[in-house]
Design a protein around this motif. Structure first.
Motif, short mmCIF file in Angstrom:
data_model
loop_
_atom_site.label_atom_id
_atom_site.label_comp_id
_atom_site.label_asym_id
_atom_site.label_seq_id
_atom_site.Cartn_x
_atom_site.Cartn_y
_atom_site.Cartn_z
N SER A 17 0.82 -1.22 0.00
CA SER A 17 0.00 0.00 0.00
C SER A 17 0.85 1.27 0.00
O SER A 17 0.31 2.37 0.08
CB SER A 17 -0.97 -0.01 1.19
OG SER A 17 -0.24 -0.09 2.40
N LYS A 19 2.67 4.17 -1.67
CA LYS A 19 2.73 4.84 -2.98
C LYS A 19 4.04 5.63 -3.10
O LYS A 19 4.61 6.06 -2.10
CB LYS A 19 1.57 5.83 -3.13
CG LYS A 19 0.19 5.19 -3.16
CD LYS A 19 -0.91 6.22 -2.91
CE LYS A 19 -0.96 6.58 -1.43
NZ LYS A 19 -2.15 7.23 -0.95
N THR A 206 2.41 5.27 3.85
CA THR A 206 1.50 5.13 2.72
C THR A 206 2.06 5.88 1.52
O THR A 206 1.65 5.66 0.39
CB THR A 206 0.09 5.67 3.04
OG1 THR A 206 0.20 7.06 3.34
CG2 THR A 206 -0.53 4.93 4.23
#
Ligand code: PLP
Length: 221
Positions: A17, A19, A206
């Motif tokens: 997850s 990015k 994240t």
């Protein structure tokens, strides 16, 4: 320097997850276009003027621009509406200024709160105590209707060994988990740069902010 695919592969192995935000400060528009053609969509810039010029030069692309630079209150007007996320909101007064201008423009601005976990003089940012102990601060921010707080960001102290960043990433993650009880929309953790992004991914980032790892050395500082 590594290819986007190599980096994505590594991150996928650790934390699917996470990015990648490609940090393109001082990099020419054509290099951004090159990465875009490889599939990169999130780009982060530090300096408003430079960012706006590149946005104009690349307006044919569907880039999601993020502002990660230190933001002065008198520049808020220039920034609003041009960035899908501002990572570097480092004081209540700045959050209030963004809210006020966003209200005038009738838009919602997504932001992250920047934490200064080591209380470094050279950096702005909230302290953990600021956010946890002072319900007044939380209440005031919750009352700012034209900003949406999406999460937290930090820049740990410069270190030789990426492992030295780990305790800061862990603290940011814990703080986010605690604040999320009150603000369920507070989901993003922007932490980790070229030197320590794998550690950041392990600790729940994240978004990792990668400049030199993707582009090579910056042309000038
Ligand atoms: C420049 C910058 C980065 C990227 O740093 P690299 O070491 O080149 O990956 C990340 N975050 C912020 C806030 C920056 O200013």
């Amino acid at each position: 320097m590594q290819s986007l695919t190599e980096i994505q592969k590594k991150l996928n192995g650790i934390n699917p997850s996470t990015k990648i935000l490609a940090v393109s400060k001082f990099q020419p528009a054509e290099k951004i276009r090159g990465l875009y053609q490889q599939g990169q969509r999130l780009f982060g810039e530090n300096y408003v003027q430079e960012a706006l010029e590149k946005q104009r030069a690349l307006s044919d692309l569907q880039i999601q621009w993020h502002d990660i630079g230190r933001l002065q209150k008198n520049k808020v007007k220039l920034v609003l509406g041009h960035f899908s996320l501002i990572h570097s909101v480092d004081a209540l007064e700045l959050a209030q200024a963004i809210d006020q201008k966003a209200k005038q423009q009738n838009i919602q601005q997504a932001i992250l709160l920047q934490l200064n976990l080591a209380n470094e003089q050279s950096k702005g940012g909230f302290s953990e105590e600021n956010l946890l102990d002072s319900t007044a601060l939380l209440d005031t921010m919750a009352g700012l209707k034209n900003i949406e707080i999406h999460g937290l960001m930090t820049m740990p102290p410069l270190a030789e060994d990426p492992k030295q960043s780990r305790p800061y990433f862990q603290r940011l993650r814990k703080l986010k988990d605690q604040l999320q009880k009150r603000w369920p929309t507070l989901t993003e953790l922007s932490m980790g740069t070229s030197s320590d992004y794998l550690v950041a991914a392990e600790e729940g980032a994240t978004m990792v902010r990668l400049g030199t790892m993707l582009f090579g050395e910056r042309p000038h500082q």
